[in-house]
Design a protein around this motif. Structure first.
Motif, mmCIF file in Angstrom:
data_model
loop_
_atom_site.group_PDB
_atom_site.id
_atom_site.type_symbol
_atom_site.label_atom_id
_atom_site.label_comp_id
_atom_site.label_asym_id
_atom_site.label_seq_id
_atom_site.Cartn_x
_atom_site.Cartn_y
_atom_site.Cartn_z
ATOM 1 N N GLU A 1 0.811 -1.214 0.000
ATOM 2 C CA GLU A 1 0.000 0.000 0.000
ATOM 3 C C GLU A 1 0.844 1.264 0.000
ATOM 4 O O GLU A 1 0.317 2.365 0.101
ATOM 5 N N TYR B 1 -7.004 3.403 5.620
ATOM 6 C CA TYR B 1 -8.405 3.180 5.268
ATOM 7 C C TYR B 1 -8.748 3.769 3.899
ATOM 8 O O TYR B 1 -9.561 3.208 3.166
ATOM 9 N N SER B 2 -8.124 4.906 3.545
ATOM 10 C CA SER B 2 -8.450 5.564 2.278
ATOM 11 C C SER B 2 -8.110 4.692 1.070
ATOM 12 O O SER B 2 -8.613 4.937 -0.031
ATOM 13 N N GLN B 3 -7.295 3.661 1.251
ATOM 14 C CA GLN B 3 -6.893 2.792 0.135
ATOM 15 C C GLN B 3 -7.630 1.452 0.132
ATOM 16 O O GLN B 3 -7.425 0.646 -0.769
ATOM 17 N N TYR B 4 -8.457 1.207 1.126
ATOM 18 C CA TYR B 4 -9.092 -0.099 1.266
ATOM 19 C C TYR B 4 -10.495 -0.110 0.667
ATOM 20 O O TYR B 4 -11.206 0.889 0.702
ATOM 21 N N ASP B 5 -10.892 -1.291 0.217
ATOM 22 C CA ASP B 5 -12.282 -1.458 -0.177
ATOM 23 C C ASP B 5 -13.110 -1.656 1.101
ATOM 24 O O ASP B 5 -12.570 -1.729 2.215
ATOM 25 N N PHE B 6 -14.415 -1.744 0.947
ATOM 26 C CA PHE B 6 -15.319 -1.834 2.094
ATOM 27 C C PHE B 6 -14.952 -2.989 3.028
ATOM 28 O O PHE B 6 -14.895 -2.827 4.249
ATOM 29 N N LYS C 1 -12.098 -4.725 3.389
ATOM 30 C CA LYS C 1 -10.810 -4.589 4.075
ATOM 31 C C LYS C 1 -10.906 -3.534 5.183
ATOM 32 O O LYS C 1 -10.340 -3.698 6.251
ATOM 33 N N ARG C 2 -11.634 -2.431 4.915
ATOM 34 C CA ARG C 2 -11.836 -1.409 5.966
ATOM 35 C C ARG C 2 -12.526 -2.032 7.169
ATOM 36 O O ARG C 2 -12.128 -1.824 8.316
ATOM 37 N N THR D 1 -12.895 5.103 10.095
ATOM 38 C CA THR D 1 -12.504 4.759 8.737
ATOM 39 C C THR D 1 -12.380 5.971 7.809
ATOM 40 O O THR D 1 -12.001 5.826 6.667
#
Length: 187
Positions: free
Chosen positions: A11, A130-135, A137-138, A154
């Motif tokens: 990431e 969190y800004s790089q994760y999909d729902f 993964k968040r 998040t």
């Protein structure tokens, strides 16, 4: 001193740590080059450097495949000169003994898989991006953080890295006499 820093990142946080380390080394009068472990990493001339630092982050118990391949392919060269490893993980940010035991297991597996034994190892705390994760993964990381007593939201990212510890590690590494392996434990 000429320092090569080779990293794997998922990431981008390990890249940030390595660029920070390179800046620290340059400010201390060293030459520092950063390279991302990739398919064309065979072109990296390890022999042109005095010391080598590898860095990778743990995701689901594994380091980046490109970094593993690089260490496997270059194990003899890495073992023949002063080398160190920065292992980046959320486990390193916690106090849970089970997390630390798992981290030790992951490091041992990495050494076994690659055939490389770094002279020094630093366990750096990772980041929650969190800004790089999909729902999903968040949701998973929020649950993991909550289980460990860390309240997170998040809507923002969390950098848990102790940059003073990273600074001290890289400066000590380039100055060290590089005897037997030394583990840096920020706990």
């Amino acid at each position: 001193m000429r320092v090569l820093i080779v990293f794997g990142t998922t990431e981008g946080h390990t890249r940030e740590i390595c660029h920070f380390a390179a800046d620290v080394l340059r400010k201390a009068g060293h030459t520092a080059t950063t390279e991302e472990a990739a398919r064309d990493s065979a072109d990296v001339q390890i022999g042109a450097y005095d010391v080598v630092l590898l860095a990778g982050s743990l995701h689901i118990g594994r380091y980046q495949p490109g970094l593993v391949r690089f260490a496997q392919a270059r194990a003899d060269e890495l073992n023949a000169k002063p080398s160190a490893f920065i292992s980046v993980s959320l486990s390193a940010a916690g106090e849970n003994p089970d997390d630390w035991e798992c981290l030790e297991d992951c490091l041992a597996r990495f050494e076994h898989e690659t055939g490389w034994t770094p002279h020094q190892v630093h366990k750096a705390e990772g980041a929650i991006k969190y800004s790089q994760y999909d729902f999903f993964k968040r949701l998973a990381l929020k649950h993991i953080a909550a289980k460990r007593g860390q309240a997170t939201v998040t809507s923002r990212d969390y950098d848990l890295t102790d940059y003073d510890a990273v600074r001290a590690f890289v400066l000590d590494f380039v100055r060290a006499d590089r005897g037997p392996a030394v583990l840096s434990d920020p706990r």
